[in-house]
Design a protein around this motif. Structure first.
Motif, PDB file in Angstrom:
ATOM      1  N   GLN A 177       8.974   0.205 -12.237  1.00  0.00           N
ATOM      2  CA  GLN A 177       9.819   0.847 -10.973  1.00  0.00           C
ATOM      3  C   GLN A 177      11.041   0.635 -11.028  1.00  0.00           C
ATOM      4  O   GLN A 177      10.996  -0.908 -10.920  1.00  0.00           O
ATOM      5  N   GLU A 215      13.716   2.731  -5.514  1.00  0.00           N
ATOM      6  CA  GLU A 215      13.135   3.014  -3.908  1.00  0.00           C
ATOM      7  C   GLU A 215      11.260   2.277  -4.111  1.00  0.00           C
ATOM      8  O   GLU A 215      10.819   3.446  -5.628  1.00  0.00           O
ATOM      9  N   LYS A 249       7.339   2.629  -4.901  1.00  0.00           N
ATOM     10  CA  LYS A 249       6.135   3.193  -4.638  1.00  0.00           C
ATOM     11  C   LYS A 249       5.835   2.426  -4.898  1.00  0.00           C
ATOM     12  O   LYS A 249       5.087   1.669  -5.945  1.00  0.00           O
ATOM     13  N   ASP A 250       3.658   3.222  -4.047  1.00  0.00           N
ATOM     14  CA  ASP A 250       2.877   2.361  -3.994  1.00  0.00           C
ATOM     15  C   ASP A 250       1.051   3.444  -4.358  1.00  0.00           C
ATOM     16  O   ASP A 250       0.471   2.877  -4.145  1.00  0.00           O
ATOM     17  N   GLY A 296       4.939  10.744  -3.812  1.00  0.00           N
ATOM     18  CA  GLY A 296       5.509   9.893  -3.926  1.00  0.00           C
ATOM     19  C   GLY A 296       4.550   8.884  -5.182  1.00  0.00           C
ATOM     20  O   GLY A 296       4.310   7.523  -4.838  1.00  0.00           O
ATOM     21  N   PHE A 338       4.246   6.720  -8.454  1.00  0.00           N
ATOM     22  CA  PHE A 338       4.440   6.006  -9.788  1.00  0.00           C
ATOM     23  C   PHE A 338       4.716   6.245 -10.878  1.00  0.00           C
ATOM     24  O   PHE A 338       5.009   5.203 -12.072  1.00  0.00           O
TER      25      PHE A 338
END
Length: 958
Positions: free
Chosen positions: A162, A165, A167-168, A209, A211
């Motif tokens: 990534q 920002e 992401k999870d 949102g 990844f």
């Protein structure tokens, strides 16, 4: 020893190298009168086992063979059409006999010493090229453990790549194989990734949102989707697009790399590797060039040797997880090299036309079945497929079909109450299709006639690009040529068939023929991992016995056989500890203390289990610094989850304070995880559970004789104390529930199959059955004897870095060669390469201490072989002394120029100040049996700068 060992068929006499006279002679050199006296000076009295191991009386080799055959017959081999990433296949006999059953291939070590591993490296490069060609992606690794864990590795890889920002969220299609989703859930939960499972066609990826995303191609029910639009959505949201692809289908289907995939993963099992009730099988992972530095596992690359000749090596070695430690994004250490070699050879033998022909044959069988089902009025859910059909009916229909299948000894996949899956394979014949049609009512032969459908693969998904174009896949299609090619590669590799491989911590012991033979019995190797348990009674008995054996030898209450590598065992054991803490309301316990000397997979596994690594120092004797441990444990007592400790220590000694070390952790609320890498020094003498550990993983490819196979397969079962037993890995997707695998509090699956690489568990089971408790204890004592004999012979020439409290080493010793850099300009690499000229693989280099050699002779090596190795090391020390005294040049000497190849020695020009004979024949034994390294010393830096990990024409890199 007692009288029963005198029988010539008793296995302990075959496994242990030194006989009684040799043992007595070695003991005299150590100024000892008995093995028991040596053990007393080596193993602390406070941890000694006070009774013999409670194991069955040993079987003779002939008795073991008979029992293994009987158990294989208890497994019922139905015709399985269960699919889910596992397919029956045909292992070409020339490959089975000359690789799978050949100790010249299965006893090799991981190819760290590239100069004497060129054959295996070429075979693995072939595998990488095959994967790259079929997936349409330029970079592939040299195998992973299984498809499900490869999917998890790709998730970690996407997370690590990534930018911006963080992401999870990771998305996985609900059309993925169920076992893949289960393993993803386990991995995601451990490190705080939110796994979203849904319909790829309906998910709003832009607002998710995420990844990255994973899809199955073809889907688990056989459906063929065009994923181009979905991949574009993933990329638009800044995610990585991962495709799990059936390797054989890619001979007919558009490869993932051509429709936007960033990563492709899958299994190569159906390329000639037996089902084996779940493994071992080589998984693959391919990706784009820009992601290579985050690629898990090993990569074989092209470099040059000292004379500019093209040569192969493991590229990117500095990325190995034992180097990156707690910064690792993967804990992969052992992979599936032997199985990757088999799959690659399958592609070499069949070539592009043969692979396409097999794919077309499988697809035709599916089309014939589909046509017959439609003629019988059976509903097919999907409009397009490769080898798997999805059939829908009423609940009554499904029950009737499944009953009819069982009566015909056929396994079909019950997707749910109204849906069935049918996956055909390379072994499916027209008679099989007719029998399948009979399951659904009517005359199968009549329904089959003229019923085959045209290929339903949409034009947009039909492959048009070439593959397997390299000459290597287009020249060895007769058995004669294939046999010669495999023998050529075998001759370029040093294995246990040539000499001892004295690697510390890796335990390269005998892989006995009697242990290996059962794994190729059809009753063991043709079983699908998801058949009903009633069809696997032979395996179930082996599992029951092996679990009880391991529990007795380790002193624990329960065992999980699921982890299919040592590092996977570490990971599973740490997850069990986390689950235990959570069950007590201690989810905040996330600190894992690890000694600075630990193998790098320890901190890597801890990070993957969601733990924070705190390093504890070692003292000048290599022991854990107890004062520092007490300080760290006290400092983190409110968050302390575990200590990871190797015993005997990584430095090759039995630490005297191990019980205190365990008590310090327990007093501060933590659990003790013992790395079982050195269990070979404990069997019958002491047990991890008695010492104070709570969990221990067992490297079956070390202590219990599963061969290393050039870098895999391996197995890493975990044994746990009673309070951790409820948290062992469970397995929710099994066809029929089993009490051992359905524990509701357990961690999720850590491997694709319920018992990991089930078929090779037979090897360890056979070893224990033939050795018995007395034999295993004797082997442990001789392993310690052999190591101390080497330390005694070599100690005057190479300082022994660490010894125990009474001057003894455990089953391995560390030789210090660091002083020679100053006195002669000689480094550890020079000694390692010079050993090749003497016909030996080097000991473990620069671990756990840079500039040293860690030697483990094992109990299987005879005194004659130990002496041959010691003589070689002493001779090398004399060569170093000649450099120190100016009799040999510091720049031009046999060590700096090693290894010496045949073409170097026979060349017309010889520029060195020393003679050709000294270079190539430094010991009398080399005249009797000379192993010639096929290439000179490699230029590793060049290989890392110019990474080439597929098979280009030689002129491209000459």
């Amino acid at each position: 020893m007692s009288q029963p060992w005198k029988h010539p068929d008793r296995f302990v006499l075959r496994h242990v190298g030194p006989d009684a006279d040799e043992i007595a002679e070695m003991l005299r050199s150590l100024r000892l009168s008995s093995l028991e006296e040596l053990v007393d000076e080596t193993v602390p009295a406070s941890i000694r086992l006070a009774r013999p191991l409670d194991l069955p009386a040993p079987l003779a080799e002939s008795e073991l063979a008979a029992q293994a055959h009987e158990l294989s017959q208890r497994n019922e081999i139905f015709r399985s059409y269960l699919g889910m990433g596992y397919s029956d296949c045909v292992t070409p006999r020339v490959i089975q006999r000359n690789i799978l059953e050949n100790p010249g291939w299965y006893t090799q070590y991981t190819p760290y010493q590239a100069e004497i591993a060129q054959g295996r490296l070429e075979a693995l490069l072939n595998y990488q090229t095959m994967v790259s060609d079929l997936t349409g992606l330029p970079i592939a690794n040299a195998s992973l453990l299984d498809e499900a864990t490869a999917a998890a590795e790709s998730m970690h890889m996407a997370h690590a790549l990534q930018t911006g920002e963080e992401k999870d969220v990771f998305f996985a299609s609900e059309a993925c194989h169920p076992q893949t989703l289960d393993v993803l859930r386990t991995r995601a939960e451990a490190i705080g990734i939110k796994l979203v499972i849904g319909d790829h066609a309906k998910v709003d990826f832009a607002s998710l949102g995420a990844f990255g995303a994973l899809v199955q191609y073809p889907a688990t029910d056989g459906a063929l989707f065009d994923y181009r639009a979905f991949g574009e959505k993933v990329h638009a949201a800044g995610g990585l697009f991962v495709v799990a692809a059936d390797i054989l289908s890619l001979a007919l289907l558009t490869p993932p790399g051509e429709f936007g995939a960033d990563v492709a993963i899958g299994s190569t099992q159906r390329f000639g590797v037996p089902l084996g009730y779940g493994g071992p099988h080589a998984a693959y992972l391919a990706t784009k060039n820009e992601f290579v530095r985050k690629l898990p596992g090993r990569i074989i690359g092209v470099a040059q040797d000292s004379r500019g000749k093209p040569a192969l090596r493991m590229a990117l070695q500095t990325r190995e997880q034992h180097i990156r430690r707690e910064k690792a994004t993967s804990n992969i250490c052992t992979a599936q090299a032997l199985l990757a070699v088999i799959a690659g050879m399958y592609a070499v033998y069949h070539g592009p036309r043969g692979i396409r022909g097999i794919a077309e044959m499988v697809h035709t069988a599916a089309n014939s079945l589909a046509g017959g089902l439609r003629a019988l009025g059976v509903r097919l859910v999907n409009d397009a497929w490769f080898d798997t059909l999805h059939v829908r009916g009423s609940e009554a229909d499904v029950k009737k079909w499944l009953a009819a299948a069982e009566s015909r000894r056929i396994n079909l996949r019950r997707i749910d109450a109204e849906n069935i899956g049918i996956s055909v394979d390379e072994t499916t014949t027209p008679a099989d299709v007719a029998s399948l049609l009979g399951v659904f009512g009517g005359d199968g032969n009549a329904a089959l006639k003229g019923a085959a459908l045209a290929s339903p693969i949409p034009a947009a998904l039909q492959r048009t690009s070439p593959y397997l174009t390299h000459a290597i896949f287009n020249k060895y299609h007769s058995e004669t040529e294939m046999l010669r090619y495999m023998r050529l590669l075998e001759s370029r590799d040093l294995s246990l068939t040539h000499s001892m491989i004295p690697l510390g911590s890796c335990t390269m012991k005998l892989n006995a023929t009697a242990e290996m033979m059962p794994i190729t019995l059809p009753g063991f190797n043709r079983l699908h991992p998801f058949v009903p348990f009633t069809q696997s009674r032979g395996y179930q008995q082996i599992f029951d016995e092996l679990e009880s054996f391991l529990a007795e030898m380790t002193g624990f209450s329960a065992v999980s056989l699921q982890p299919n590598a040592g590092a996977q065992g570490e990971y599973a054991g740490l997850l069990a500890i986390r689950k235990y803490h959570e069950s007590r309301g201690d989810a905040h316990r996330t600190v894992c203390i690890i000694p600075s000397s630990a193998h790098g997979t320890n901190p890597a596994s801890a990070v993957m289990a969601g733990l924070e690594v705190v390093v504890v120092k070692c003292d000048e004797q290599g022991n854990i610094n107890v004062a520092d441990l007490e300080e760290k444990a006290q400092k983190h007592r409110d968050k302390l989850a575990a200590l990871m400790v190797t015993y005997p220590s990584t430095h090759g000694v039995f630490e005297e304070q191990i019980k205190k070390i365990c008590s310090v952790i327990h007093e501060n609320g933590g659990q003790v995880y013992m790395d079982g890498a050195n269990l070979n020094a404990q069997l019958g003498l002491c047990r991890p559970g008695d010492i104070g550990a709570d969990v221990c993983h067992v490297n079956l490819h070390k202590t219990f004789c599963i061969p290393h196979g050039g870098g895999g397969p391996g197995m890493g079962p975990i044994a746990v104390a009673a309070h951790l037993a409820p948290f062992l890995p469970h397995y929710p997707t099994t066809v029929a529930k089993n009490e051992r695998l359905s524990n509701e509090f357990g961690v999720g699956p850590v491997s694709a199959a319920p018992w990991g690489s089930a078929s090779i568990l037979i090897i360890s089971w056979a070893y224990i059955k033939m050795m018995g408790g007395e034999g295993l204890t004797h082997a442990t004592k001789v392993a310690i004897l052999n190591a101390n004999y080497i330390a005694e012979r070599l100690g005057a020439h190479f300082p022994i870095v660490y010894r125990g409290a009474r001057g003894r080493v455990a089953h391995e010793c560390i030789l210090d060669v660091r002083p020679f850099k100053k006195t002669a300009g000689i480094e550890v690499d020079d000694v390692a390469k010079r050993l090749m000229d003497y016909g030996f693989h080097a000991p473990t280099m620069s671990f756990p201490i840079a500039g040293t050699l860690m030697v483990e002779p094992t109990e299987s090596e005879s005194k004659a072989e130990l002496d041959r190795f010691c003589d070689a090391m002493i001779s090398i020390r004399e060569e170093i002394r000649q450099i120190e005294e100016g009799r040999l040049s510091r720049e031009d000497n046999p060590l700096k120029n090693a290894p010496h190849t045949a073409d170097m020695v026979i060349a017309n020009e010889w520029k060195h100040a020393y003679g050709r004979e000294l270079g190539a024949f430094p010991a009398p034994s080399t005249r009797e049996r000379k192993f010639w390294p096929p290439v000179g010393r490699l230029n590793n830096a060049l290989g890392d700068r110019n990474l080439i990990c597929t098979c280009p024409p030689l002129e491209d890199y000459e």
